[in-house]
Each structure stands twice: as structure tokens, then as C-alpha cells.
Design a protein around this motif. Structure first.
Motif, PDB file in Angstrom:
ATOM      1  N   SER A  15       0.845  -1.182   0.000  1.00 17.81           N
ATOM      2  CA  SER A  15       0.000   0.000   0.000  1.00 17.81           C
ATOM      3  C   SER A  15       0.887   1.241   0.000  1.00 17.81           C
ATOM      4  O   SER A  15       1.638   1.476   0.936  1.00 17.81           O
ATOM      5  CB  SER A  15      -0.909   0.000   1.232  1.00 17.81           C
ATOM      6  N   VAL A  16       0.807   2.014  -1.083  1.00 18.80           N
ATOM      7  CA  VAL A  16       1.651   3.205  -1.200  1.00 18.80           C
ATOM      8  C   VAL A  16       0.807   4.405  -1.605  1.00 18.80           C
ATOM      9  O   VAL A  16      -0.208   4.278  -2.284  1.00 18.80           O
ATOM     10  CB  VAL A  16       2.786   3.001  -2.240  1.00 18.80           C
ATOM     11  N   ALA A  17       1.233   5.564  -1.157  1.00 19.93           N
ATOM     12  CA  ALA A  17       0.572   6.821  -1.524  1.00 19.93           C
ATOM     13  C   ALA A  17       1.367   7.478  -2.646  1.00 19.93           C
ATOM     14  O   ALA A  17       2.571   7.719  -2.501  1.00 19.93           O
ATOM     15  CB  ALA A  17       0.472   7.747  -0.320  1.00 19.93           C
ATOM     16  N   LEU A  18       0.712   7.716  -3.760  1.00 22.92           N
ATOM     17  CA  LEU A  18       1.348   8.362  -4.911  1.00 22.92           C
ATOM     18  C   LEU A  18       0.897   9.821  -4.977  1.00 22.92           C
ATOM     19  O   LEU A  18      -0.305  10.106  -4.934  1.00 22.92           O
ATOM     20  CB  LEU A  18       0.963   7.632  -6.202  1.00 22.92           C
ATOM     21  N   ASN A  19       1.849  10.721  -5.073  1.00 22.58           N
ATOM     22  CA  ASN A  19       1.521  12.144  -5.119  1.00 22.58           C
ATOM     23  C   ASN A  19       0.892  12.533  -6.452  1.00 22.58           C
ATOM     24  O   ASN A  19       1.348  12.112  -7.515  1.00 22.58           O
ATOM     25  CB  ASN A  19       2.778  12.991  -4.888  1.00 22.58           C
ATOM     26  N   VAL A  20      -0.149  13.342  -6.382  1.00 20.70           N
ATOM     27  CA  VAL A  20      -0.799  13.835  -7.595  1.00 20.70           C
ATOM     28  C   VAL A  20       0.110  14.848  -8.283  1.00 20.70           C
ATOM     29  O   VAL A  20       0.638  15.765  -7.649  1.00 20.70           O
ATOM     30  CB  VAL A  20      -2.161  14.480  -7.256  1.00 20.70           C
ATOM     31  N   ASP A  21       0.307  14.659  -9.575  1.00 16.99           N
ATOM     32  CA  ASP A  21       1.054  15.605 -10.400  1.00 16.99           C
ATOM     33  C   ASP A  21       0.103  16.752 -10.750  1.00 16.99           C
ATOM     34  O   ASP A  21      -0.778  16.602 -11.595  1.00 16.99           O
ATOM     35  CB  ASP A  21       1.543  14.903 -11.671  1.00 16.99           C
ATOM     36  N   THR A  22       0.260  17.889 -10.088  1.00 12.04           N
ATOM     37  CA  THR A  22      -0.694  18.987 -10.253  1.00 12.04           C
ATOM     38  C   THR A  22      -0.624  19.626 -11.639  1.00 12.04           C
ATOM     39  O   THR A  22      -1.596  20.236 -12.085  1.00 12.04           O
ATOM     40  CB  THR A  22      -0.480  20.072  -9.179  1.00 12.04           C
ATOM     41  N   LYS A  23       0.503  19.468 -12.311  1.00 10.22           N
ATOM     42  CA  LYS A  23       0.614  20.017 -13.668  1.00 10.22           C
ATOM     43  C   LYS A  23       0.012  19.074 -14.699  1.00 10.22           C
ATOM     44  O   LYS A  23      -0.559  19.513 -15.703  1.00 10.22           O
ATOM     45  CB  LYS A  23       2.080  20.317 -14.003  1.00 10.22           C
ATOM     46  N   GLY A  24       0.140  17.777 -14.453  1.00 16.33           N
ATOM     47  CA  GLY A  24      -0.411  16.791 -15.386  1.00 16.33           C
ATOM     48  C   GLY A  24      -1.881  16.498 -15.150  1.00 16.33           C
ATOM     49  O   GLY A  24      -2.556  15.929 -16.003  1.00 16.33           O
ATOM     50  N   SER A  25      -2.385  16.871 -13.980  1.00 15.54           N
ATOM     51  CA  SER A  25      -3.792  16.647 -13.637  1.00 15.54           C
ATOM     52  C   SER A  25      -4.607  17.886 -13.976  1.00 15.54           C
ATOM     53  O   SER A  25      -4.072  18.992 -14.049  1.00 15.54           O
ATOM     54  CB  SER A  25      -3.913  16.334 -12.144  1.00 15.54           C
ATOM     55  N   LYS A  26      -5.914  17.684 -14.155  1.00 12.72           N
ATOM     56  CA  LYS A  26      -6.746  18.838 -14.508  1.00 12.72           C
ATOM     57  C   LYS A  26      -8.213  18.586 -14.161  1.00 12.72           C
ATOM     58  O   LYS A  26      -8.662  17.450 -14.018  1.00 12.72           O
ATOM     59  CB  LYS A  26      -6.629  19.150 -15.998  1.00 12.72           C
ATOM     60  N   ILE A  27      -8.940  19.698 -14.028  1.00  9.67           N
ATOM     61  CA  ILE A  27     -10.390  19.643 -13.851  1.00  9.67           C
ATOM     62  C   ILE A  27     -11.022  20.597 -14.859  1.00  9.67           C
ATOM     63  O   ILE A  27     -10.644  21.768 -14.940  1.00  9.67           O
ATOM     64  CB  ILE A  27     -10.816  20.053 -12.432  1.00  9.67           C
ATOM     65  N   HIS A  28     -11.954  20.062 -15.630  1.00 11.70           N
ATOM     66  CA  HIS A  28     -12.731  20.879 -16.566  1.00 11.70           C
ATOM     67  C   HIS A  28     -14.154  20.950 -16.032  1.00 11.70           C
ATOM     68  O   HIS A  28     -14.733  19.929 -15.656  1.00 11.70           O
ATOM     69  CB  HIS A  28     -12.720  20.239 -17.962  1.00 11.70           C
ATOM     70  N   TRP A  29     -14.727  22.144 -15.957  1.00 15.51           N
ATOM     71  CA  TRP A  29     -16.096  22.287 -15.458  1.00 15.51           C
ATOM     72  C   TRP A  29     -17.040  22.723 -16.587  1.00 15.51           C
ATOM     73  O   TRP A  29     -16.631  23.405 -17.531  1.00 15.51           O
ATOM     74  CB  TRP A  29     -16.169  23.277 -14.292  1.00 15.51           C
ATOM     75  N   LEU A  30     -18.277  22.303 -16.470  1.00 18.49           N
ATOM     76  CA  LEU A  30     -19.307  22.675 -17.448  1.00 18.49           C
ATOM     77  C   LEU A  30     -20.599  22.965 -16.698  1.00 18.49           C
ATOM     78  O   LEU A  30     -21.086  22.128 -15.929  1.00 18.49           O
ATOM     79  CB  LEU A  30     -19.533  21.550 -18.457  1.00 18.49           C
ATOM     80  N   ALA A  31     -21.138  24.168 -16.900  1.00 19.60           N
ATOM     81  CA  ALA A  31     -22.399  24.560 -16.267  1.00 19.60           C
ATOM     82  C   ALA A  31     -23.362  25.035 -17.353  1.00 19.60           C
ATOM     83  O   ALA A  31     -22.965  25.765 -18.267  1.00 19.60           O
ATOM     84  CB  ALA A  31     -22.155  25.671 -15.248  1.00 19.60           C
ATOM     85  N   LYS A  32     -24.621  24.612 -17.250  1.00 19.45           N
ATOM     86  CA  LYS A  32     -25.605  24.954 -18.269  1.00 19.45           C
ATOM     87  C   LYS A  32     -26.731  25.806 -17.697  1.00 19.45           C
ATOM     88  O   LYS A  32     -27.025  25.769 -16.507  1.00 19.45           O
ATOM     89  CB  LYS A  32     -26.189  23.669 -18.881  1.00 19.45           C
ATOM     90  N   LYS A  33     -27.326  26.587 -18.593  1.00 14.14           N
ATOM     91  CA  LYS A  33     -28.495  27.389 -18.248  1.00 14.14           C
ATOM     92  C   LYS A  33     -29.488  27.283 -19.397  1.00 14.14           C
ATOM     93  O   LYS A  33     -29.197  26.665 -20.433  1.00 14.14           O
ATOM     94  CB  LYS A  33     -28.091  28.837 -17.986  1.00 14.14           C
ATOM     95  N   VAL A  34     -30.667  27.877 -19.234  1.00 13.30           N
ATOM     96  CA  VAL A  34     -31.707  27.780 -20.257  1.00 13.30           C
ATOM     97  C   VAL A  34     -31.220  28.331 -21.595  1.00 13.30           C
ATOM     98  O   VAL A  34     -31.487  27.769 -22.657  1.00 13.30           O
ATOM     99  CB  VAL A  34     -32.986  28.524 -19.804  1.00 13.30           C
ATOM    100  N   THR A  35     -30.467  29.419 -21.551  1.00 14.49           N
ATOM    101  CA  THR A  35     -30.053  30.097 -22.786  1.00 14.49           C
ATOM    102  C   THR A  35     -28.654  29.729 -23.274  1.00 14.49           C
ATOM    103  O   THR A  35     -28.148  30.343 -24.214  1.00 14.49           O
ATOM    104  CB  THR A  35     -30.124  31.618 -22.582  1.00 14.49           C
ATOM    105  N   GLY A  36     -28.009  28.756 -22.647  1.00 19.91           N
ATOM    106  CA  GLY A  36     -26.668  28.386 -23.114  1.00 19.91           C
ATOM    107  C   GLY A  36     -25.871  27.655 -22.044  1.00 19.91           C
ATOM    108  O   GLY A  36     -26.434  26.986 -21.185  1.00 19.91           O
ATOM    109  N   GLN A  37     -24.572  27.818 -22.106  1.00 18.95           N
ATOM    110  CA  GLN A  37     -23.697  27.158 -21.137  1.00 18.95           C
ATOM    111  C   GLN A  37     -22.361  27.880 -21.060  1.00 18.95           C
ATOM    112  O   GLN A  37     -22.024  28.691 -21.933  1.00 18.95           O
ATOM    113  CB  GLN A  37     -23.453  25.704 -21.549  1.00 18.95           C
TER     114      GLN A  37
END
Length: 196
Positions: free
Chosen positions: A28-50
Motif C-alpha cells: 500500500s503506497v501513496a502516490l503524489n498527484v502531479d498537479t501540472k499533469g492533472s486537470k479539472i474541466h467544469w461545465l455549467a448549463k443554463k436555459v439560454t446556453g452554457q
């Protein structure tokens, strides 16, 4: 003589079992997250678009045991949120200024969000998501790969913002809002890359 050999065999077997158990514990080992290689993309929608954009991962780790991800966590830098689909610089700045206020994510008071894995079953992850100081359990499918001392995990996580006190523009709370309504569910597409 036979008794001595038997005793020696028992001692050897006991030592072998202890070593095997110790080795198993070391898997059991803990691997550090590569913050440069990792990413989060967000998407939010509304009635008239996104609208869509990105948020940075500040830090995190994935726990690997026996070639499988068994746990982990990551912290999201809410102050890093950007919108990538609004090309007008002035409107873009106005939009970001709005979603980082108390109407939405109140990043001055809550500069980070976080996710902690509580259970992994096959390729289904359950964990505690914390936004604006409110923690809710979420479950979602994920693609997980472990190769040696490197691991990747990708997932599309639907989030109901109203669970975290973000009510602005929600039909749940404002019946007469019409075409100004914003959908309660937004999506976080997460890619985590971790290693030694």
C-alpha cells in the motif's frame, strides 16, 4: 533430532509468514498527484446556453494497494477558476467575479474545495466532496489505471450545486425565474495523474 528439525521447521514457517505479512503491508503506497499533469474541466448549463472552463488541483494523492487504487484525495484551488468560452475580456472578468462571490462559490471565504475517496468498488468511486464547507457523499464511475508506481484516474462527476448552498438562479428556489434559470447540476471532468 526429529524434534529439533520439527522445531526448526516451525520457526522457519513462522518467520516466512511474518515476512510475507510485512511485505503485503508494504504494497500500500501513496502516490503524489502531479498537479501540472492533472486537470479539472467544469461545465455549467443554463436555459439560454452554457459556460465552461478549468480549475487547478492544488495537491493530492492516490493510495495504491496490490495494483489497485484503494483511496486518495485532492484539493481544488477555487481561486484558480477560469472560463474558457467567453472571449470578451471584460465580460469574462465580470462572469468570474460573479461566480466567485457569495451568490455562487464565495472563494474569499472558501478558497479550496476537496474530495476524499471513501470506497472503490471495481471502477465505481464513492467519496466525500466538500464545497463551501459543506460535505456530501457522491458516487460515480471512473476509469482507473495503475502501472508500477504510476496511476491515473478519470471521471465525469455530476454535482448538484444546491446541495452545497449555491442557490442562485435555481428553479428549486425561484419559481418565476423563467429563461434566466441556471441548471442545478454542473459537471466536473477530472483527470488525476499520480506517481512516486
Amino acid at each position: 533430532m526429529k524434534a529439533v528439525k520439527l522445531f526448526a521447521s516451525i520457526v522457519f514457517a513462522a518467520l516466512f509468514i511474518n515476512v510475507a505479512v510485512a511485505d503485503k503491508g508494504k504494497k500500500s503506497v501513496a502516490l503524489n498527484v502531479d498537479t501540472k499533469g492533472s486537470k479539472i474541466h467544469w461545465l455549467a448549463k443554463k436555459v439560454t446556453g452554457q459556460h465552461e472552463g478549468n480549475i487547478n488541483i492544488a495537491n493530492g494523492s492516490l493510495t495504491v494497494d496490490g495494483g489497485k487504487v484503494t483511496g486518495g484525495n485532492f484539493t481544488i484551488d477555487m481561486k484558480s477558476i477560469v472560463c474558457t468560452d467567453i472571449t470578451d475580456a471584460g465580460y469574462n472578468q465580470k462572469f468570474i467575479s460573479h461566480i466567485t462571490t457569495g451568490d455562487f462559490f464565495e472563494v474569499e471565504k472558501f478558497p479550496t474545495a476537496a474530495f476524499k475517496i471513501t470506497k472503490v468498488v471495481g471502477e465505481t468511486i464513492t467519496g466525500d466532496l466538500t464545497i463551501k464547507g459543506i460535505t456530501k457523499s457522491v458516487t460515480f464511475p471512473a476509469k482507473i489505471s495503475v502501472k508500477g508506481t504510476a496511476a491515473t484516474a478519470t471521471a465525469s462527476i455530476p454535482v448538484d450545486r444546491t446541495d452545497f448552498g449555491v442557490k442562485y438562479g435555481s428553479k428549486k428556489f425561484f419559481d418565476q425565474i423563467g429563461d434566466k434559470a441556471i441548471e442545478d447540476i454542473f459537471t466536473l471532468d477530472v483527470t488525476l495523474v499520480a506517481g512516486k
